[in-house]
Design a protein around this motif. Sequence first.
Motif, PDB file in Angstrom:
ATOM      1  N   THR A 101       0.988  -1.456   0.193  1.00  0.00           N
ATOM      2  CA  THR A 101      -0.100   0.117  -0.103  1.00  0.00           C
ATOM      3  C   THR A 101       0.859   1.097   0.372  1.00  0.00           C
ATOM      4  OG1 THR A 101      -0.134   0.211   2.418  1.00  0.00           O
ATOM      5  CG2 THR A 101      -2.300  -1.151   1.129  1.00  0.00           C
ATOM      6  N   GLY A 102       2.397   0.686   0.622  1.00  0.00           N
ATOM      7  CA  GLY A 102       2.939   1.907   0.265  1.00  0.00           C
ATOM      8  C   GLY A 102       3.814   2.374  -0.695  1.00  0.00           C
ATOM      9  N   ALA A 103       4.119   1.213  -1.652  1.00  0.00           N
ATOM     10  CA  ALA A 103       4.867   1.798  -3.100  1.00  0.00           C
ATOM     11  C   ALA A 103       4.020   1.196  -3.755  1.00  0.00           C
ATOM     12  CB  ALA A 103       6.009   0.299  -2.464  1.00  0.00           C
ATOM     13  N   TYR A 106       0.863   0.553  -4.527  1.00  0.00           N
ATOM     14  CA  TYR A 106      -0.273   1.155  -5.242  1.00  0.00           C
ATOM     15  C   TYR A 106       0.356   2.334  -5.248  1.00  0.00           C
ATOM     16  CZ  TYR A 106      -4.143   3.829  -3.365  1.00  0.00           C
ATOM     17  OH  TYR A 106      -5.324   4.789  -3.626  1.00  0.00           O
ATOM     18  N   PRO A 107       1.043   3.361  -4.358  1.00  0.00           N
ATOM     19  CA  PRO A 107       0.856   4.416  -5.367  1.00  0.00           C
ATOM     20  C   PRO A 107       1.607   4.630  -6.787  1.00  0.00           C
ATOM     21  CG  PRO A 107       1.595   5.053  -3.234  1.00  0.00           C
ATOM     22  CD  PRO A 107       1.485   3.335  -3.246  1.00  0.00           C
TER      23      PRO A 107
END
Lengths: 202, 581
Positions: free
Chosen positions: A19-21, A23-24
């Motif tokens: 979600t931190g790498a 996904y963005p």
Amino acid sequence: MFTQLRPAAVMLALMTLLTGALYPLLVTGASLLLFPHQARGSLVVEEGRAVASELIGQCFSDPRVFWGRPSATTPNGCNAASSNASNLGPTNPALVDAVKARVRALREADPGNAAPIPIDLVTTSASGLDPHVSPAAALFQVPRVARLNLLEEARVRALVLAAVEPRTFGLLGEPRVNVVLLNRALQRLAHPPAHAGTNMRQ
Amino acid sequence: MTGNALAQCAVYLVALTLLAVPLGSFLARVFSGEATLSQRVLGPLERSLLRLTGPRSEEEMTWPAYALAVLWFNLLGALAVYALQRLQAVLPLNPASLPAVSPEVSFNTAVSFATNTNWQAYGGEATMSHLTQMLALTVQNFASAASGIAVLLALVRGFSRAQAKTIGNFWADLVRSLVYVLLPLSLVLALALVSQGVVQTFEGHATVALADSQQGAAGALTTQEIALGPVASQVAIKELGTNGGGYFNANSAHPLENPTPLSNLLELLAILLLPAALCFTFGALVQDKRQGVALFAAMMVIFAPLAFGCVAAEQRANPLLARLGVDQEVSAEQAGGNAEGKEVRFGITGSALWATATTAASNGSVNAMHDSFTPLGGLIPLWLIQLGEVVFGGVGSGLYGMLVYALIAVFIAGLMVGRTPEYLGKKIEAFEVKMSALVLLLPPLATLLGAALASVTSAGTSPLGNPGAHGFSELLYAFSSGAHNNGSAFGGLTASGTFYTFAIGVCMLIGRYWVIIPVLAMAGSLEQKKRVPASAGTLPTHGPLFVTLLTGTVLLVGALTFIPALALGPVVEELSRAALP
């Protein structure tokens, strides 16, 4: 007590990755592919350099152009690197004083205009970067802008009315005028480029 | 209210309901393992995450084990957020070369994001690097929302299981919430927002040349620096996960975070979507859909009138400005009303509706500045927070909070008729009532003690941004927001000093974990009970009578706890406004 510590650490690492790498990165990739203009800030580019963002207000104080919402950002207004609001309460004397000063400035710029001033023109926006004013606030400034640019009021009024963005689907949000884009249109009206001007008059 | 204002509110409420019902039943299928199509697509991701987490990561847990898993996961998450902020200056993806965040703000932010509060003691674009926003804040947006859903699922199992010893597996619940719900919805919403103009890039700033130079603090400015970043990806989950921490300081009022009326509607729907849908999920999971409808109805009965009330309050002219020669009347050409701290594109309706939704949910993102609201317009968001974030509330946390209120409601009804109360076939006994009382009392206690302490110390009063009764409203709002995990603020308060970072930090911890622990303990106690068949003496918990009882309980507890404090803030301000010369 500690049996869940290891799974917690592993799960946090996995979620950080996902979600931190990923996904963005995925959203960025897809955005640049599908909506490159919007993803980069909806910039208006002229002769190879950015001259405005369609979405970000600028602070105008020249009486010959339309003024936008007052801005409470620091150290100067319309600071798009640090958005901020006044956060003044409705009974705070500082709010009343600030509005008084803005009313005075508008009156001094156009002594002949005694019409009541639309409230959005003398109150700060939430972001300090509101690009819009109400149609009423733009129309209020028509006499001043027309006089100082030696233009007919009717033409300037028509310019404003053409710039009004209606409610989305006739329902959502409020009718508004983008001051940044309106002033660019005004510039073209007041100072038409020589070759374009001859074409337009035909 | 104008016809358009009514129509905008109505469209929002109808659209929310129409989306929440099908999503709710989809979620029920996901959590009971029956969503076959999605499981075929996303099942491999779910299973590999769980396999990597550990060999025993799918074993059923007792309630203490479940609670420990929640706490460890949240603690490590908070530590990671703290570390990333302290180290951001030496880490990559810091194009604006921002320095390390101070220790007290880092502590406050770490707690804030782990607890799903997203109170912001810092100013977004001017404090946090891209890396911090992504690896620290965005991750916790997902993690805290998924944790909330997991705790709710554990409580639901307390009701749906009989004579059992375990309440599910935290890791499995967490991963399912993430993989099937939060990630796919966020992806779709993020792209929809980019189409409207929300930025999504790894560039630091855009520089635009100004046509007319602007007077700056140190001479004339010829350019405008516009902060950019991977915004849409964070905004999507901040709304869906009832987090609320914006990329920019101005949050969803910033044109690059919420550029159009359509993006505003999408974000507004996202704020209440999951909390509303989970009501229907609950009904499906306890095999009685009417139960979910009743909870949804109770929330809507409180929400809708307050939304209309807030719009009406903000539409009123400010009497102090009326004699300055300004026009505050609504017309076809302007929104009028209380325009300070609002954006023209949202006007009064879009701003007031948002303020109500974001405080009904424990979201806390804002598209207008609550501090500049009229006294009564500001009272509504403040009181919605103080009701305990159960009118929709946070993702998962709103519904488990509302279920606690449901237990209190049946308990009160039981006292009236002299019978042992039941809810969903489970007897509600001393232990459940004690745990419910903790949930109901601890956050208000933290709020009021904090506000009292702040009112009598200079550390509490000197950071206030407004004088008089409004200043008191500011600090009351701050502690209410922290202790109930909302995260919005009366932003005139400077919250980055030692006193507020620490005091609000403690309130956020109490408001999150001293609700989660009693709720899980209650789940552990309920699951062991036998199911009693409904008899003639059982109070049905799905009809209008129960909805009335439940809303009455929520409103009464909220009113009795906070009316004295509210009287000193917004009420005094409203009354004194009428008396001002």
